[in-house]
Scaffold this motif. Structure first.
Motif, PDB file in Angstrom:
ATOM      1  N   LEU A 123      31.035 -81.905 -15.127  1.00  0.00           N
ATOM      2  CA  LEU A 123      30.990 -81.255 -16.439  1.00  0.00           C
ATOM      3  C   LEU A 123      30.516 -82.270 -17.465  1.00  0.00           C
ATOM      4  N   ILE A 124      29.620 -81.856 -18.340  1.00  0.00           N
ATOM      5  CA  ILE A 124      29.131 -82.729 -19.396  1.00  0.00           C
ATOM      6  C   ILE A 124      30.317 -83.245 -20.214  1.00  0.00           C
ATOM      7  N   ASP A 125      30.267 -84.503 -20.624  1.00  0.00           N
ATOM      8  CA  ASP A 125      31.288 -85.087 -21.482  1.00  0.00           C
ATOM      9  C   ASP A 125      31.386 -84.275 -22.779  1.00  0.00           C
ATOM     10  N   ASP A 141      24.989 -72.196 -31.137  1.00  0.00           N
ATOM     11  CA  ASP A 141      25.224 -73.544 -30.622  1.00  0.00           C
ATOM     12  C   ASP A 141      26.047 -74.369 -31.610  1.00  0.00           C
ATOM     13  N   VAL A 142      25.728 -74.253 -32.891  1.00  0.00           N
ATOM     14  CA  VAL A 142      26.494 -74.966 -33.919  1.00  0.00           C
ATOM     15  C   VAL A 142      27.927 -74.422 -33.955  1.00  0.00           C
ATOM     16  N   ASP A 143      28.093 -73.116 -33.798  1.00  0.00           N
ATOM     17  CA  ASP A 143      29.442 -72.542 -33.726  1.00  0.00           C
ATOM     18  C   ASP A 143      30.204 -73.084 -32.519  1.00  0.00           C
ATOM     19  N   ASP A 144      29.522 -73.180 -31.378  1.00  0.00           N
ATOM     20  CA  ASP A 144      30.149 -73.757 -30.178  1.00  0.00           C
ATOM     21  C   ASP A 144      30.584 -75.189 -30.440  1.00  0.00           C
ATOM     22  N   ALA A 145      29.687 -75.996 -31.038  1.00  0.00           N
ATOM     23  CA  ALA A 145      30.004 -77.392 -31.321  1.00  0.00           C
ATOM     24  C   ALA A 145      31.202 -77.491 -32.257  1.00  0.00           C
ATOM     25  N   SER A 146      31.260 -76.623 -33.250  1.00  0.00           N
ATOM     26  CA  SER A 146      32.386 -76.632 -34.194  1.00  0.00           C
ATOM     27  C   SER A 146      33.697 -76.301 -33.491  1.00  0.00           C
ATOM     28  N   ALA A 147      33.669 -75.296 -32.635  1.00  0.00           N
ATOM     29  CA  ALA A 147      34.884 -74.889 -31.931  1.00  0.00           C
ATOM     30  C   ALA A 147      35.356 -75.982 -30.973  1.00  0.00           C
ATOM     31  N   VAL A 148      34.429 -76.611 -30.263  1.00  0.00           N
ATOM     32  CA  VAL A 148      34.789 -77.697 -29.347  1.00  0.00           C
ATOM     33  C   VAL A 148      35.341 -78.872 -30.147  1.00  0.00           C
ATOM     34  N   GLU A 155      39.826 -86.904 -29.256  1.00  0.00           N
ATOM     35  CA  GLU A 155      39.387 -87.645 -28.070  1.00  0.00           C
ATOM     36  C   GLU A 155      37.887 -87.945 -28.076  1.00  0.00           C
ATOM     37  N   ILE A 156      37.216 -87.629 -29.166  1.00  0.00           N
ATOM     38  CA  ILE A 156      35.762 -87.780 -29.244  1.00  0.00           C
ATOM     39  C   ILE A 156      35.409 -88.957 -30.141  1.00  0.00           C
ATOM     40  N   ASP A 157      34.439 -89.748 -29.710  1.00  0.00           N
ATOM     41  CA  ASP A 157      33.927 -90.868 -30.499  1.00  0.00           C
ATOM     42  C   ASP A 157      32.857 -90.332 -31.460  1.00  0.00           C
ATOM     43  N   ALA A 158      33.271 -89.998 -32.671  1.00  0.00           N
ATOM     44  CA  ALA A 158      32.357 -89.426 -33.664  1.00  0.00           C
ATOM     45  C   ALA A 158      31.242 -90.399 -34.015  1.00  0.00           C
TER      46      ALA A 158
END
Length: 186
Positions: A123-125, A141-148, A155-158
């Motif tokens: 699975l993609i990181d 896609d932007v909505d998906d990114a926002s929800a994720v 846990e994400i390195d912004a």
């Protein structure tokens, strides 16, 4: 993992073939769902570092595993780097994106194998998924990114996402990727 049953059946059939042909990972809507965001999707998207680079032989192997090529035009495959198939048992489409060097190599290095309904699937990181979704740029896609992001921001390195998007902006002469991410990360 809240992935659709048809997608699990498809991945169970495709996984061994994909693994024989190289490193791969699931991205797109199925990855969004695997990261806990409710989403409907009628297909599966994977990236494959095809090794050896023999798309015709790979397509034959996929056919033997129960997949039908949706496009058999070698020029289309060379031009788009996408090999679309349909899984005959579920009628679900799968797009196999042939990885290039650079960013996709990094995504392949960070992909993690997860259990999806008893099937081990790379699975993609989660941070790379956000990068891919911002790069795709469609509203969904932007909505998906926002929800994720909302579910996994701790846990994400912004900063890694920002650096990568800046490099992509320079390479693509595009100027909206970092600002799109900043709107998501607010």
């Amino acid at each position: 993992m809240p992935v659709q049953p048809a997608a699990l059946e498809l991945l169970a059939a495709a996984g061994p073939v994909l693994t024989r042909w190289g490193r791969w990972y699931v991205f797109g809507a199925q990855a969004v769902m695997a990261y806990g965001v409710p989403r409907l999707s009628a297909d599966v998207d994977v990236t494959l570092a095809l090794n050896p680079d023999a798309p015709e032989r790979f397509a034959h192997d996929m056919t033997r595993a129960g997949f039908s090529p949706s496009v058999e035009d070698p020029d289309f495959i060379r031009r788009t780097r996408v090999m679309p198939f349909a899984h005959l048992a579920t009628a679900m489409p799968i797009d196999v994106v042939l990885a290039g060097s650079g960013l996709e190599d990094e995504f392949l290095d960070r992909a993690k194998v997860v259990d999806m309904g008893g099937t081990p699937v790379p699975l993609i990181d989660v941070g790379d998924l956000i990068i891919a979704k911002v790069l795709a740029g469609r509203p969904k896609d932007v909505d998906d990114a926002s929800a994720v992001w909302r579910l996994h921001h701790l846990e994400i390195d912004a900063n890694r996402i920002r650096r990568t998007l800046r490099l992509l902006e320079e390479a693509l002469t595009q100027s909206d990727l970092v600002s799109t991410f900043e709107a998501i990360a607010r």
